[in-house]
Design an enzyme around this catalytic site. Sequence first.
Site, PDB file in Angstrom:
ATOM      1  N   LYS A 133       0.839  -1.207   0.000  1.00  0.00           N
ATOM      2  CA  LYS A 133       0.000   0.000   0.000  1.00  0.00           C
ATOM      3  C   LYS A 133       0.871   1.252   0.000  1.00  0.00           C
ATOM      4  O   LYS A 133       0.586   2.225  -0.704  1.00  0.00           O
ATOM      5  CB  LYS A 133      -0.922  -0.010   1.219  1.00  0.00           C
ATOM      6  CG  LYS A 133      -1.763   1.263   1.346  1.00  0.00           C
ATOM      7  CD  LYS A 133      -2.728   1.213   2.515  1.00  0.00           C
ATOM      8  CE  LYS A 133      -3.527   2.507   2.593  1.00  0.00           C
ATOM      9  NZ  LYS A 133      -4.560   2.467   3.656  1.00  0.00           N
ATOM     10  N   HIS A 265      -8.059 -30.815 -34.034  1.00  0.00           N
ATOM     11  CA  HIS A 265      -8.901 -29.700 -33.597  1.00  0.00           C
ATOM     12  C   HIS A 265      -9.753 -30.091 -32.391  1.00  0.00           C
ATOM     13  O   HIS A 265     -10.953 -29.832 -32.340  1.00  0.00           O
ATOM     14  CB  HIS A 265      -9.766 -29.179 -34.742  1.00  0.00           C
ATOM     15  CG  HIS A 265      -8.966 -28.641 -35.888  1.00  0.00           C
ATOM     16  ND1 HIS A 265      -8.200 -27.504 -35.794  1.00  0.00           N
ATOM     17  CD2 HIS A 265      -8.785 -29.115 -37.145  1.00  0.00           C
ATOM     18  CE1 HIS A 265      -7.587 -27.285 -36.949  1.00  0.00           C
ATOM     19  NE2 HIS A 265      -7.923 -28.248 -37.785  1.00  0.00           N
TER      20      HIS A 265
END
Length: 500
Positions: A133, A265
């Site tokens: 922070k 695929h």
Amino acid sequence: MRAILSVSNKSGIVDFAKGLVEKGFEIISTGGTFKTLKDAGVAVRYVTEITGFPEILEGRVKTLHPAVHGGILARRTPEHLAQLNEQQITPIDLVCVNLYPFRETIAKPDVTFQDAIENIDIGGPAMIRASAKNHESVLIVVDPADYSEILGNLGNVTSEYRKYLAQKAFAHTAAYDTAIANYLAPSTGLPEQKTVELNRVIELRYGENPHQKAALYREGSQKGAVLDAEVLHGKAMSFNNYTDAEACWNLASEFDEPTVVGVKHANPCAVGTASTLAEAWQRAYEADPVSIFGGIVSVNRPLDADTARALKDVFLEVILAPEYTPEAFEILSKKKNLRLMKVAQAPKPTLDYKRINGGFVVQEADTLGLEGIQQSVVTKRAPTEQELQDLLFTWRVVKHVKSNAIVIGKDGRTTGIGVGQVNRIWATEQAIEHAGDHAKGSVLASDAFFPFDDVVRTAAAAGITAIIQPGGSVRDEDSIRAADELGIAMVFTGVRHFRH
């Protein structure tokens, strides 16, 4: 300048501390880190000297003190510095913390719940979050890989680099909390909140298409068969390679007997089983020699030289196997670009995620195998023993084919596969067209029930002799009646395997 060092992963911490001392830092530490630094001859002070308060509750409380958090959270403004001075608190300029080994603890097979709870860090995350922070004033370090770069940047640390370290710190605590939340969550079901931790493993060349960036990620500390597979040979894997490889291995793993699966695929194009792997490959190749070109092949047995000699003559992108004999590896590794992956079994996933815009749909993973079905013969004619074997073979395959899905096969191999059609009759016609003359004498598996009797009649016209499907349609009787009329045996499973 003052730094706090308190790490679970002590890799590189001594050299880092020595480097900080050389840069003029006073080192504060705790517990095992203090001992490691002291034993290495680093000038270090124990945190209780700074707080003036002893560790209590078996070490649960030691850094949760204003002398620590005031020094971390103070902005370097006259107002904040004046308050620190009033309270005789020294600012802290660098915090190096990584957390109790919670993941490592819960990974132990004999871990108790109490052991897991005791390895939930409290003071560490508090210091990390406070430092992140206040990153404009405090450098927060959570990754030993950053030690060298940080030492090199001291005295000239940019705001962007501080922000980078802060983001990395918040990601570190977020991942830690995610691991704890997931451990405490019920082992089954769909929780009200689900947090997923993804850690990048490698960047990929590109995504499904060259204009898309892509990477491979691990969910938390989970293991995956393909995710953790070792690429023994060949060029780097792509996004499509990984998704196809996953589909290929998952289907091969359904079988106990020697099996070869070809995928293109993300859909199976050819599957063969036999008493030997070489024979299984031959059956799979004969099932669809066109589609398997440029595809991915998986085998569920150590890959031997006979099979390797047969595989080398076909253009393939990837081969997956649990092992390669030395001769097989020598044969296949002569193909420069062919990827050879060594795959080990891993736990099955519990949840399945699919992305939609703005969120996900989440479901329990479809891990149900043959043990979960109730075979029920619904026609006057029961399948022969050979037909039943073929029905169960095709049923295991159809589970892995995109819906609407139809698989036909016989004698341990697929003869035709209908993939992803918008209605079931089209999928059936596609599979039969693919099979050609081999449709005669084959059996048919459907991933979902028949809404009409058209599939049964189309199958019979092609010479298909038996059908396996979930049942459950309001028109089941129409299909049963058609099967009886045409002499087809039909088995219901009571289980649907849609795959979208």
